[in-house]
Design a protein around this motif. Structure first.
Motif, mmCIF file in Angstrom:
data_model
loop_
_atom_site.group_PDB
_atom_site.id
_atom_site.type_symbol
_atom_site.label_atom_id
_atom_site.label_comp_id
_atom_site.label_asym_id
_atom_site.label_seq_id
_atom_site.Cartn_x
_atom_site.Cartn_y
_atom_site.Cartn_z
ATOM 1 N N LEU A 1 0.860 -1.175 0.000
ATOM 2 C CA LEU A 1 0.000 0.000 0.000
ATOM 3 C C LEU A 1 0.903 1.233 0.000
ATOM 4 N N PRO A 2 0.742 2.169 -0.956
ATOM 5 C CA PRO A 2 1.725 3.255 -1.101
ATOM 6 C C PRO A 2 1.479 4.448 -0.168
ATOM 7 N N LEU A 3 1.076 4.179 1.076
ATOM 8 C CA LEU A 3 0.778 5.239 2.022
ATOM 9 C C LEU A 3 1.424 4.971 3.371
ATOM 10 N N ASP A 4 1.998 6.012 3.964
ATOM 11 C CA ASP A 4 2.310 6.006 5.387
ATOM 12 C C ASP A 4 1.116 6.609 6.101
ATOM 13 N N GLY B 1 -5.106 -5.420 26.529
ATOM 14 C CA GLY B 1 -6.548 -5.376 26.627
ATOM 15 C C GLY B 1 -7.216 -4.949 25.345
ATOM 16 N N ARG B 2 -8.049 -3.894 25.453
ATOM 17 C CA ARG B 2 -8.786 -3.361 24.297
ATOM 18 C C ARG B 2 -8.331 -1.942 23.982
ATOM 19 N N ILE B 3 -7.072 -1.636 24.283
ATOM 20 C CA ILE B 3 -6.567 -0.271 24.138
ATOM 21 C C ILE B 3 -6.058 -0.048 22.711
ATOM 22 N N ALA B 4 -6.775 0.775 21.965
ATOM 23 C CA ALA B 4 -6.403 1.017 20.573
ATOM 24 C C ALA B 4 -5.210 1.950 20.453
ATOM 25 N N THR B 5 -5.048 2.891 21.402
ATOM 26 C CA THR B 5 -3.975 3.874 21.259
ATOM 27 C C THR B 5 -2.597 3.227 21.292
ATOM 28 N N GLY B 6 -2.452 2.129 22.012
ATOM 29 C CA GLY B 6 -1.169 1.437 22.034
ATOM 30 C C GLY B 6 -0.796 0.931 20.657
ATOM 31 N N ALA B 7 -1.749 0.294 19.963
ATOM 32 C CA ALA B 7 -1.492 -0.181 18.604
ATOM 33 C C ALA B 7 -1.243 0.990 17.663
ATOM 34 N N MET B 8 -1.983 2.074 17.833
ATOM 35 C CA MET B 8 -1.813 3.245 16.969
ATOM 36 C C MET B 8 -0.405 3.811 17.055
ATOM 37 N N ARG B 9 0.113 3.947 18.265
ATOM 38 C CA ARG B 9 1.435 4.563 18.439
ATOM 39 C C ARG B 9 2.561 3.618 18.074
ATOM 40 N N GLU B 10 2.333 2.322 18.197
ATOM 41 C CA GLU B 10 3.385 1.365 17.866
ATOM 42 C C GLU B 10 3.407 1.013 16.389
ATOM 43 N N CYS B 11 2.473 1.566 15.613
ATOM 44 C CA CYS B 11 2.430 1.236 14.185
ATOM 45 C C CYS B 11 2.290 2.503 13.350
ATOM 46 N N PRO B 12 3.291 3.384 13.401
ATOM 47 C CA PRO B 12 3.226 4.605 12.588
ATOM 48 C C PRO B 12 3.781 4.359 11.190
ATOM 49 N N GLY B 13 3.648 5.383 10.344
ATOM 50 C CA GLY B 13 4.310 5.352 9.038
ATOM 51 C C GLY B 13 3.902 4.173 8.178
ATOM 52 N N SER B 14 4.893 3.416 7.698
ATOM 53 C CA SER B 14 4.644 2.310 6.775
ATOM 54 C C SER B 14 4.283 1.009 7.485
ATOM 55 N N CYS B 15 4.205 1.037 8.812
ATOM 56 C CA CYS B 15 3.971 -0.190 9.577
ATOM 57 C C CYS B 15 2.732 -0.936 9.099
ATOM 58 N N TYR B 16 1.599 -0.234 8.948
ATOM 59 C CA TYR B 16 0.374 -0.921 8.529
ATOM 60 C C TYR B 16 0.531 -1.534 7.149
ATOM 61 N N ALA B 17 1.170 -0.829 6.228
ATOM 62 C CA ALA B 17 1.354 -1.371 4.884
ATOM 63 C C ALA B 17 2.136 -2.676 4.922
ATOM 64 N N VAL B 18 3.162 -2.734 5.771
ATOM 65 C CA VAL B 18 3.979 -3.949 5.895
ATOM 66 C C VAL B 18 3.155 -5.089 6.492
#
Length: 439
Positions: free
Chosen positions: A32-35, A84-101
């Motif tokens: 995916l060509p997005l950060d 737990g169910r904390i979304a902010t932890g996943a958000m901060r640990e997966c910036p930039g190209s992380c989701y694309a990878v």
């Protein structure tokens, strides 16, 4: 494997691909060509590549191939360690190209992506973009480990950033965490600080009991912190389907003397010095007792999340930012057992101690939430004095009696990063008359 372990809701349980698999993906994958910048306000484009290079930065991403934001966030959380169910932890640990990878690892090759996004200028755009070679994407920089730093913002107002509880950071500097904290709080005392902003946003934890040491410089009275600290046993052993045995010992020969049998082979920590189940056994000096504002967020994890929970439990501070990344009821952390699966090469980091805090409060699986909700903005990535920092400064200057009486300013009123100018000096300003704020 990551999807399986993420259901446990334990952020200290890590899963990493084999180095050969990661290298192969780097050489051959098209992504995916997005950060992306993830926030409770939405998903935003922080950089575009290839066909997507002209997408305006800060555009809000509404969907990919017909899947909307909630679905994409659920996928992210299924692939990233989180408590737990904390979304902010996943958000901060997966910036930039992380989701694309991670998306490529889960879904395989996708040649094109149908996007719907809203540019900052307004309107909605529908377009399709092609995949982009991972080899041409910049690698994410390593997180810098830094010591605590103190800055005076105005007479009586100080800003203390504590980005790590790692003993190694302080040992490499020829000191200890306790000595560093004592030095900084003595400086606060000499400068007659009466208002303090404590920044824990980049603190992912570190070495026990440094979170409790910092707590002891902020709260005089020792606190019963843990209900229990347990291990499944002194020796942990598992067998693979082929019969191969993997085993490890939890405690060394000194630490085992501070445990007792809890039945069923389990061990539980005795409540005796030097650590036990208490925040601290004797007061530290000097103890700052002025107004305290804590900046926290999704990267506030492990020991830093424990500190946030302690301060929240005793009502010591106003919290600004976003929900912390660590669960309020405790975690499974402490020692980690590195285990490499023999056939796939997948590397697991398995936490061995269960920490349960001695307080009720928040819904299970959630972390301390802010009094003033100020998620990080895509246009301030990498800006130290972002809007959360500016809100914290406004709150610190208010004369609230208890944290719940603080008034959160409208975000628009806090201005740009240049609105508030600090001295930039680490020496104390000339003090005027001050009340007694240190014990």
């Amino acid at each position: 494997m990551a999807e399986l372990t993420s259901r446990i809701g334990e952020g200290h349980l890590t899963v990493r691909p084999a180095s050969a698999a990661a290298a192969q993906q780097r050489r051959t994958a098209r992504l995916l060509p997005l950060d992306l910048h993830w926030s409770t306000e939405g998903i935003f484009v922080s950089e575009g590549y290839g066909d997507a290079a002209d997408i305006p930065l800060g555009s809000r991403l509404l969907s990919i191939n017909g899947e909307h934001g909630d679905t994409l966030l659920q996928e992210l959380m299924s692939l990233v360690e989180h408590d737990g169910r904390i979304a902010t932890g996943a958000m901060r640990e997966c910036p930039g190209s992380c989701y694309a990878v991670l998306r490529h690892r889960r879904r395989g090759t996708e040649s094109a992506f149908a996007l719907i996004y809203a540019p900052p200028a307004g309107g909605t755009v529908h377009r399709t973009v092609g995949a982009h070679p991972m080899a041409e994407r910049p690698r994410a920089p390593d997180r810098e480990r830094r010591r605590a730093a103190l800055e005076w913002l105005a007479p009586g107002l100080a800003y203390l950033e504590v980005p790590s509880f790692s003993n190694r950071v302080y040992r490499d500097a020829g000191t200890t965490f306790r000595d560093e904290m004592r030095h900084l709080f003595e400086e606060l005392q000499r400068g007659r600080a009466e208002r303090l902003i404590l920044d824990l946003r980049e603190n992912g934890g570190g070495s026990e009991p440094n979170e409790s040491i910092l707590f002891s410089f902020l709260v005089d009275t020792p606190l019963r912190k843990y209900r229990a600290v347990d291990a499944r046993g002194q020796r942990i052993s598992v067998a693979s389907a082929s019969g191969q045995i993997f085993e490890t010992e939890v405690y060394d020969e000194d630490e085992i003397h501070f445990q007792r049998s809890a039945g069923d082979g389990r061990l539980t920590r005795l409540n005796v010095p030097p650590e036990g189940l208490m925040s601290h056994w004797a007061p530290s000096t000097p103890v700052f007792s002025g107004r305290l504002v804590v900046l926290a967020g999704g990267r506030t994890f492990s020991g830093a999340a424990e500190l946030a929970s302690m301060l929240h439990h005793v009502g010591r501070a106003v919290f600004v930012g976003e929900e912390v990344g660590g669960a309020h009821e405790g975690n499974t952390s402490g020692y980690s057992w590195p285990l490499v699966l023999p056939h796939s090469g997948v590397a697991l980091g398995i936490p061995l101690l269960r920490f349960r805090f001695d307080w009720p409060g928040l819904p299970a699986g959630r972390g301390v939430r802010p009094h003033c909700d100020v998620p990080p903005s895509v246009d301030e990535i990498g800006v130290a004095r972002d809007r959360a920092w500016r809100v914290a400064r406004v709150i610190a200057l208010q004369d609230w009696g208890t944290p719940d009486r603080a008034v959160c300013p409208p975000l628009a009123s806090t201005g740009s990063p240049r609105t508030h100018r600090a001295t930039g000096s680490t020496s104390a300003p000339r003090p005027g008359p001050r009340s007694r704020l240190f014990a």
